[in-house]
Design a protein around this motif. Structure first.
Motif, PDB file in Angstrom:
ATOM      1  N   VAL A 109      -0.298   5.122  -4.514  1.00 29.01           N
ATOM      2  CA  VAL A 109      -0.478   3.873  -5.263  1.00 29.01           C
ATOM      3  C   VAL A 109       0.123   2.704  -4.487  1.00 29.01           C
ATOM      4  N   VAL A 110       1.329   2.886  -3.964  1.00 32.62           N
ATOM      5  CA  VAL A 110       1.972   1.812  -3.193  1.00 32.62           C
ATOM      6  C   VAL A 110       1.147   1.490  -1.955  1.00 32.62           C
ATOM      7  N   ARG A 111       0.703   2.501  -1.253  1.00 32.95           N
ATOM      8  CA  ARG A 111      -0.091   2.277  -0.032  1.00 32.95           C
ATOM      9  C   ARG A 111      -1.402   1.548  -0.341  1.00 32.95           C
ATOM     10  N   ALA A 112      -1.989   1.844  -1.489  1.00 34.47           N
ATOM     11  CA  ALA A 112      -3.239   1.175  -1.878  1.00 34.47           C
ATOM     12  C   ALA A 112      -2.993  -0.280  -2.238  1.00 34.47           C
ATOM     13  N   ALA A 113      -1.843  -0.584  -2.829  1.00 30.49           N
ATOM     14  CA  ALA A 113      -1.554  -1.952  -3.268  1.00 30.49           C
ATOM     15  C   ALA A 113      -1.103  -2.857  -2.129  1.00 30.49           C
ATOM     16  N   LEU A 114      -0.447  -2.304  -1.138  1.00 24.97           N
ATOM     17  CA  LEU A 114       0.155  -3.143  -0.093  1.00 24.97           C
ATOM     18  C   LEU A 114      -0.818  -4.047   0.656  1.00 24.97           C
ATOM     19  N   PRO A 115      -2.016  -3.610   1.044  1.00 27.94           N
ATOM     20  CA  PRO A 115      -2.921  -4.551   1.729  1.00 27.94           C
ATOM     21  C   PRO A 115      -3.224  -5.790   0.890  1.00 27.94           C
ATOM     22  N   HIS A 116      -3.386  -5.610  -0.423  1.00 30.86           N
ATOM     23  CA  HIS A 116      -3.682  -6.739  -1.315  1.00 30.86           C
ATOM     24  C   HIS A 116      -2.460  -7.660  -1.441  1.00 30.86           C
ATOM     25  N   LEU A 117      -1.282  -7.072  -1.568  1.00 31.12           N
ATOM     26  CA  LEU A 117      -0.060  -7.879  -1.695  1.00 31.12           C
ATOM     27  C   LEU A 117       0.235  -8.627  -0.399  1.00 31.12           C
ATOM     28  N   ARG A 118       0.037  -7.973   0.742  1.00 35.47           N
ATOM     29  CA  ARG A 118       0.243  -8.662   2.027  1.00 35.47           C
ATOM     30  C   ARG A 118      -0.731  -9.828   2.167  1.00 35.47           C
ATOM     31  N   LYS A 119      -1.977  -9.606   1.788  1.00 33.27           N
ATOM     32  CA  LYS A 119      -3.002 -10.648   1.912  1.00 33.27           C
ATOM     33  C   LYS A 119      -2.666 -11.868   1.061  1.00 33.27           C
ATOM     34  N   GLY A 121       4.412 -10.484  -3.792  1.00 33.45           N
ATOM     35  CA  GLY A 121       4.158  -9.500  -4.827  1.00 33.45           C
ATOM     36  C   GLY A 121       5.413  -8.741  -5.187  1.00 33.45           C
ATOM     37  N   ARG A 122       5.279  -7.888  -6.155  1.00 29.60           N
ATOM     38  CA  ARG A 122       6.395  -7.078  -6.634  1.00 29.60           C
ATOM     39  C   ARG A 122       5.890  -5.691  -6.950  1.00 29.60           C
ATOM     40  N   ILE A 123       6.616  -4.707  -6.491  1.00 30.80           N
ATOM     41  CA  ILE A 123       6.332  -3.313  -6.812  1.00 30.80           C
ATOM     42  C   ILE A 123       7.495  -2.790  -7.632  1.00 30.80           C
ATOM     43  N   LEU A 124       7.196  -2.247  -8.793  1.00 33.37           N
ATOM     44  CA  LEU A 124       8.187  -1.538  -9.588  1.00 33.37           C
ATOM     45  C   LEU A 124       7.900  -0.057  -9.411  1.00 33.37           C
ATOM     46  N   GLN A 125       8.818   0.641  -8.765  1.00 31.48           N
ATOM     47  CA  GLN A 125       8.651   2.072  -8.541  1.00 31.48           C
ATOM     48  C   GLN A 125       9.451   2.817  -9.593  1.00 31.48           C
ATOM     49  N   LEU A 126       8.758   3.506 -10.471  1.00 30.75           N
ATOM     50  CA  LEU A 126       9.436   4.235 -11.533  1.00 30.75           C
ATOM     51  C   LEU A 126      10.016   5.529 -10.984  1.00 30.75           C
ATOM     52  N   SER A 127      11.305   5.654 -11.134  1.00 30.19           N
ATOM     53  CA  SER A 127      12.020   6.873 -10.794  1.00 30.19           C
ATOM     54  C   SER A 127      12.656   7.369 -12.079  1.00 30.19           C
ATOM     55  N   PHE A 171      11.527   6.894  -0.131  1.00 33.66           N
ATOM     56  CA  PHE A 171      10.323   6.185   0.287  1.00 33.66           C
ATOM     57  C   PHE A 171      10.410   4.712  -0.117  1.00 33.66           C
ATOM     58  N   ALA A 172      10.759   4.451  -1.368  1.00 35.54           N
ATOM     59  CA  ALA A 172      10.798   3.070  -1.864  1.00 35.54           C
ATOM     60  C   ALA A 172      11.865   2.242  -1.149  1.00 35.54           C
ATOM     61  N   GLU A 173      13.024   2.837  -0.877  1.00 38.56           N
ATOM     62  CA  GLU A 173      14.063   2.085  -0.165  1.00 38.56           C
ATOM     63  C   GLU A 173      13.591   1.692   1.223  1.00 38.56           C
ATOM     64  N   SER A 174      12.889   2.577   1.893  1.00 37.71           N
ATOM     65  CA  SER A 174      12.376   2.255   3.219  1.00 37.71           C
ATOM     66  C   SER A 174      11.302   1.169   3.141  1.00 37.71           C
ATOM     67  N   VAL A 175      10.413   1.305   2.166  1.00 32.10           N
ATOM     68  CA  VAL A 175       9.339   0.317   1.995  1.00 32.10           C
ATOM     69  C   VAL A 175       9.921  -1.061   1.689  1.00 32.10           C
ATOM     70  N   MET A 176      11.051  -1.120   0.960  1.00 32.15           N
ATOM     71  CA  MET A 176      11.689  -2.411   0.652  1.00 32.15           C
ATOM     72  C   MET A 176      11.887  -3.237   1.921  1.00 32.15           C
ATOM     73  N   ALA A 177      12.454  -2.606   2.916  1.00 33.31           N
ATOM     74  CA  ALA A 177      12.736  -3.316   4.177  1.00 33.31           C
ATOM     75  C   ALA A 177      11.455  -3.610   4.945  1.00 33.31           C
ATOM     76  N   GLU A 178      10.497  -2.718   4.872  1.00 28.44           N
ATOM     77  CA  GLU A 178       9.252  -2.891   5.617  1.00 28.44           C
ATOM     78  C   GLU A 178       8.414  -4.054   5.099  1.00 28.44           C
ATOM     79  N   PHE A 190       6.890  -9.878   4.158  1.00 24.85           N
ATOM     80  CA  PHE A 190       5.643 -10.329   3.530  1.00 24.85           C
ATOM     81  C   PHE A 190       5.886 -10.917   2.144  1.00 24.85           C
ATOM     82  N   ASN A 191       7.162 -11.139   1.801  1.00 21.94           N
ATOM     83  CA  ASN A 191       7.535 -11.684   0.499  1.00 21.94           C
ATOM     84  C   ASN A 191       7.131 -10.745  -0.640  1.00 21.94           C
ATOM     85  N   ILE A 192       7.250  -9.448  -0.359  1.00 26.82           N
ATOM     86  CA  ILE A 192       6.958  -8.426  -1.360  1.00 26.82           C
ATOM     87  C   ILE A 192       8.278  -7.755  -1.724  1.00 26.82           C
TER      88      ILE A 192
END
Length: 180
Positions: free
Chosen positions: A18-28, A32-38, A62-69, A73-75
């Motif tokens: 889900v995160v990988r699918a959303a990222l191209p749209h958020l970068r474009k 954006g904001r991703i809430l990762q439910l744990s 995964f989410a902690e790493s993606v935060m920095a990545e 992109f202001n995500i």
């Protein structure tokens, strides 16, 4: 084996997809904001839930790493760690692995009994939890984590305190393994 795969595919692989699918749209769009439910189970582990914890600790890493990545992109990415909530999830949609008699006298049986007996009343108010998640999306910068529920706070605090104390006890050993 199907229970094992289902747990990891739902909680870990599905969330990553889900995160990988959303990222191209958020970068474009440039933000954006991703809430990762744990869950509280992404920071503390309980006997009888090892696959669940593997999936939740994995998604938190995964989410902690993606935060920095994605920060350039202001995500923002926020890991949401709720405790128990008064929903039908625990008792009506949870599936258990086949029972192994060898664990009947171990602490692992407690988790099975909670689900099978369906009597425990959760502390968390799901409406308040949802409102806290929704309200968090306007925070800038995005909070790294949101802990929801007094049970989650107490359990995570205890787990982190114990892990930090154990780490401190390892300091001399850790430093002794560096090159001189």
């Amino acid at each position: 084996m199907s229970h094992f795969r289902h747990q990891l595919e739902t909680n870990l692989i599905g969330s990553i997809q889900v995160v990988r699918a959303a990222l191209p749209h958020l970068r474009k769009q440039g933000f954006g904001r991703i809430l990762q439910l744990s869950t509280v189970g992404g920071q503390a582990a309980f006997p009888g839930s090892s696959l669940y914890h593997a999936s939740k600790w994995g998604i938190e890493g995964f989410a902690e790493s993606v935060m920095a990545e994605v920060a350039p992109f202001n995500i923002g990415v926020t890991i949401v760690e709720p405790g128990s909530a008064r929903t039908n999830f625990r008792y009506q949609s949870s599936t258990l692995a086949p029972k192994i008699d060898a664990y009947e006298a171990s602490p692992a049986i407690h988790a099975r009994r909670i689900i099978e007996e369906a009597k425990a009343l959760s502390l968390g108010d799901p409406a308040k939890m949802a409102a806290a998640m929704i309200n968090s999306v306007d925070q800038n910068p995005a909070p790294k984590r949101i802990v929801l529920g007094s049970d989650a706070y107490s359990t995570i605090h205890k787990a982190l305190t114990e892990r930090l104390a154990e780490l401190e006890q390892q300091k001399d050993l850790a430093f002794s393994t560096d090159f001189d």
